[in-house]
Design an enzyme around this catalytic site. Structure first.
Site, PDB file in Angstrom:
ATOM      1  CB  VAL A  16     -43.067  47.251   1.720  1.00  0.00           C
ATOM      2  CG1 VAL A  16     -43.623  45.957   1.164  1.00  0.00           C
ATOM      3  CG2 VAL A  16     -44.192  48.215   2.099  1.00  0.00           C
ATOM      4  CB  SER A 108     -50.886  51.499  -3.097  1.00  0.00           C
ATOM      5  OG  SER A 108     -51.409  52.613  -3.735  1.00  0.00           O
ATOM      6  CB  SER A 109     -55.985  51.262  -1.701  1.00  0.00           C
ATOM      7  OG  SER A 109     -55.451  52.394  -1.058  1.00  0.00           O
ATOM      8  CB  CYS A 110     -53.716  55.248  -5.095  1.00  0.00           C
ATOM      9  SG  CYS A 110     -52.206  54.621  -5.814  1.00  0.00           S
ATOM     10  CE1 TYR A 137     -45.907  54.884  -6.310  1.00  0.00           C
ATOM     11  CE2 TYR A 137     -48.095  54.418  -5.454  1.00  0.00           C
ATOM     12  CZ  TYR A 137     -46.741  54.182  -5.464  1.00  0.00           C
ATOM     13  OH  TYR A 137     -46.209  53.221  -4.631  1.00  0.00           O
ATOM     14  CE  LYS A 141     -46.670  50.949  -7.040  1.00  0.00           C
ATOM     15  NZ  LYS A 141     -45.624  49.953  -6.792  1.00  0.00           N
ATOM     16  CG  HIS A 180     -47.849  57.663   3.746  1.00  0.00           C
ATOM     17  ND1 HIS A 180     -47.041  56.586   3.496  1.00  0.00           N
ATOM     18  CD2 HIS A 180     -48.119  58.211   2.542  1.00  0.00           C
ATOM     19  CE1 HIS A 180     -46.845  56.470   2.193  1.00  0.00           C
ATOM     20  NE2 HIS A 180     -47.486  57.446   1.588  1.00  0.00           N
ATOM     21  NE  ARG A 210     -57.895  58.428   3.795  1.00  0.00           N
ATOM     22  CZ  ARG A 210     -58.988  59.111   3.433  1.00  0.00           C
ATOM     23  NH1 ARG A 210     -60.191  58.661   3.738  1.00  0.00           N
ATOM     24  NH2 ARG A 210     -58.870  60.246   2.752  1.00  0.00           N
TER      25      ARG A 210
HETATM   26  N1  NAP Z   1     -45.945  52.666   2.603  1.00  0.00           N
HETATM   27  C1  NAP Z   1     -47.232  52.446   2.394  1.00  0.00           C
HETATM   28  O1  NAP Z   1     -48.123  52.916   3.127  1.00  0.00           O
HETATM   29  C2  NAP Z   1     -47.665  51.574   1.245  1.00  0.00           C
HETATM   30  C3  NAP Z   1     -49.027  51.302   1.111  1.00  0.00           C
HETATM   31  C4  NAP Z   1     -49.455  50.505   0.072  1.00  0.00           C
HETATM   32  C5  NAP Z   1     -48.529  50.004  -0.815  1.00  0.00           C
HETATM   33  N2  NAP Z   1     -47.205  50.265  -0.681  1.00  0.00           N
HETATM   34  C6  NAP Z   1     -46.302  49.741  -1.725  1.00  0.00           C
HETATM   35  O2  NAP Z   1     -45.182  49.060  -1.194  1.00  0.00           O
HETATM   36  C7  NAP Z   1     -44.048  49.252  -2.046  1.00  0.00           C
HETATM   37  C8  NAP Z   1     -42.853  49.705  -1.211  1.00  0.00           C
HETATM   38  O3  NAP Z   1     -43.189  50.864  -0.477  1.00  0.00           O
HETATM   39  P1  NAP Z   1     -42.358  51.343   0.809  1.00  0.00           P
HETATM   40  O4  NAP Z   1     -43.294  52.090   1.654  1.00  0.00           O
HETATM   41  O5  NAP Z   1     -41.563  50.208   1.358  1.00  0.00           O
HETATM   42  O6  NAP Z   1     -41.356  52.389   0.154  1.00  0.00           O
HETATM   43  P2  NAP Z   1     -39.876  52.808   0.602  1.00  0.00           P
HETATM   44  O7  NAP Z   1     -39.681  52.585   2.067  1.00  0.00           O
HETATM   45  O8  NAP Z   1     -39.648  54.172   0.044  1.00  0.00           O
HETATM   46  O9  NAP Z   1     -38.963  51.781  -0.189  1.00  0.00           O
HETATM   47  C9  NAP Z   1     -38.864  51.835  -1.561  1.00  0.00           C
HETATM   48  C10 NAP Z   1     -37.723  50.960  -2.001  1.00  0.00           C
HETATM   49  O10 NAP Z   1     -37.623  51.055  -3.429  1.00  0.00           O
HETATM   50  C11 NAP Z   1     -36.262  51.129  -3.781  1.00  0.00           C
HETATM   51  N3  NAP Z   1     -36.098  51.899  -5.016  1.00  0.00           N
HETATM   52  C12 NAP Z   1     -36.710  53.069  -5.348  1.00  0.00           C
HETATM   53  N4  NAP Z   1     -36.252  53.488  -6.544  1.00  0.00           N
HETATM   54  C13 NAP Z   1     -35.336  52.558  -6.973  1.00  0.00           C
HETATM   55  C14 NAP Z   1     -34.524  52.434  -8.121  1.00  0.00           C
HETATM   56  N5  NAP Z   1     -34.544  53.345  -9.102  1.00  0.00           N
HETATM   57  N6  NAP Z   1     -33.701  51.353  -8.209  1.00  0.00           N
HETATM   58  C15 NAP Z   1     -33.667  50.427  -7.218  1.00  0.00           C
HETATM   59  N7  NAP Z   1     -34.429  50.480  -6.120  1.00  0.00           N
HETATM   60  C16 NAP Z   1     -35.244  51.545  -5.988  1.00  0.00           C
HETATM   61  C17 NAP Z   1     -35.560  51.814  -2.639  1.00  0.00           C
HETATM   62  O11 NAP Z   1     -34.205  51.382  -2.600  1.00  0.00           O
HETATM   63  P3  NAP Z   1     -33.011  52.124  -1.762  1.00  0.00           P
HETATM   64  O12 NAP Z   1     -33.471  52.181  -0.344  1.00  0.00           O
HETATM   65  O13 NAP Z   1     -31.837  51.268  -1.952  1.00  0.00           O
HETATM   66  O14 NAP Z   1     -32.865  53.497  -2.372  1.00  0.00           O
HETATM   67  C18 NAP Z   1     -36.374  51.334  -1.428  1.00  0.00           C
HETATM   68  O15 NAP Z   1     -35.779  50.194  -0.871  1.00  0.00           O
HETATM   69  C19 NAP Z   1     -44.492  50.255  -3.114  1.00  0.00           C
HETATM   70  O16 NAP Z   1     -44.802  49.573  -4.281  1.00  0.00           O
HETATM   71  C20 NAP Z   1     -45.736  50.878  -2.539  1.00  0.00           C
HETATM   72  O17 NAP Z   1     -46.664  51.233  -3.538  1.00  0.00           O
HETATM   73  C21 NAP Z   1     -46.745  51.047   0.335  1.00  0.00           C
END
Ligand code: NAP
Length: 316
Positions: A16, A108-110, A137, A141, A180, A210
């Protein structure tokens, strides 16, 4: 918003965060900052406060979180609850102290109750019990949404929460242990195609419905939220349309070019029958998703083919 505004994207290396970074760069924003979790551990309050003192961002976008599927949530409930609260609390509180003018929190939608009516409206928040498999989680949120709402109410600052539906796209996680449903299907159909079109086994009956949003569409929604002042604190972001898991599987099978059987393992759970966001509030504010599912899956598969050599094994 001025193109030199200093924008800190927390989690800028994630699926994201990186999409938001690219979208902002494309729009001409030239003062973006980001730190990896190794450079700045957002769970550490002192480090985060020092970072804000030194960098003084004008705007903060929180796309950092500990994310994962049912298995990871069930195995590490404490980490999913506590680390997500630590990350967002440090970001939100440091932003308030550092007089950050705009904060965008991503959830997120959860966050919505398991048995809430469909499509899910923002008003359904806290009207019933959560889905137990990811309630840790979800609770974290919800506290983030409420912290932003409280700041808005008490200090009159433009802190808002966007709740995206299921996302997919470039930089998704294709590790079958933690991914996912959509990227997992891409991986399974691709591997089966390379293995002589062997059958692909999928969980459940295929009947649940979904909704999926291309991550670059979400990034556009974040840019829109950045550039416009919203009247309220919480907005759903999705396409407003859904399909069955079976239809999704057939679409991915066609895109990947797998010519084999799909076997549905109906001994495995289906999960919630339907999960669709009501996106009318965001549409009234002036934003609508653009990328269709077929087009989005095609782009995602192209990205997968170009980048699969670089995938790192993801630990839960
Ligand atoms: N993926 C989905 O389907 C989805 C759906 C709805 C909402 N979202 C929301 O979007 C957001 C991002 O999700 P994503 O899918 O992009 O996840 P992701 O690819 O796993 O990315 C998460 C990011 O958070 C950083 N992070 C995690 N722990 C950290 C810490 N302790 N200190 C600093 N940085 C940290 C990571 O940094 P590093 O890479 O540097 O470790 C990574 O860049 C979340 O809030 C999630 O709820 C995602």
């Amino acid at each position: 918003m001025n193109k030199n505004t200093k924008i800190y994207i927390a989690g800028h290396r994630g699926m994201v965060g990186s999409a938001i970074w690219r979208a902002l760069e494309t729009k001409g924003y030239s003062n973006l900052i980001g730190q990896s979790s190794k450079e700045l551990d957002l769970r550490n309050q002192n480090s985060v406060e020092n970072f804000f003192k030194n960098e003084k961002p004008d705007v903060v976008i929180d796309a950092a979180a500990r994310v994962g599927g049912i298995l990871a949530n069930n195995t590490y409930p404490y980490q999913f609850l506590m680390e997500n609260m630590q990350i967002q609390n440090n970001l939100i509180n440091s932003s308030l102290k550092a007089d950050v003018e705009k904060f965008i929190f991503l959830g997120s939608s959860c966050i919505y109750p398991k048995m809430a009516p469909q499509p899910l409206k923002e008003d359904y928040l806290l009207t019933g019990p959560l889905e137990p498999t990811n309630e840790w989680y979800a609770v974290a949120k919800i506290t983030g949404v409420k912290a932003c709402e409280a700041i808005r109410k008490q200090f009159g600052k433009d802190y808002i929460s966007l709740m995206p539906t299921n996302l997919y796209g470039p930089y998704d996680n294709f590790d079958l242990k933690t991914s996912h449903v959509l990227p997992a299907m891409i991986r399974k159909f691709h591997d089966a195609k390379l293995n002589g079109n062997i059958p692909v086994e999928l969980w459940g009956s295929g009947a649940p419905m979904r909704e999926f949003l291309y991550v670059e569409d979400l990034a556009e929604a974040v840019v829109f939220a950045l550039e416009n002042e919203f009247q309220d604190n919480l907005y759903n972001v999705g396409t407003g349309t859904d399909l069955t898991i079976k239809e999704l599987a057939e679409l991915i099978q066609k895109t990947v070019g797998h010519n084999g059987e799909i076997l549905w393992d109906s001994t495995k759970p289906d999960g919630t029958p339907r999960k669709l966001m009501d996106v009318s509030k965001m549409e009234k504010a002036g934003w609508k998703a653009k990328v269709g599912l077929e087009e989005g899956i095609k782009s995602t598969y192209e990205w997968f083919l170009e980048n699969q050599e670089n995938f790192k094994e993801v630990k839960i």
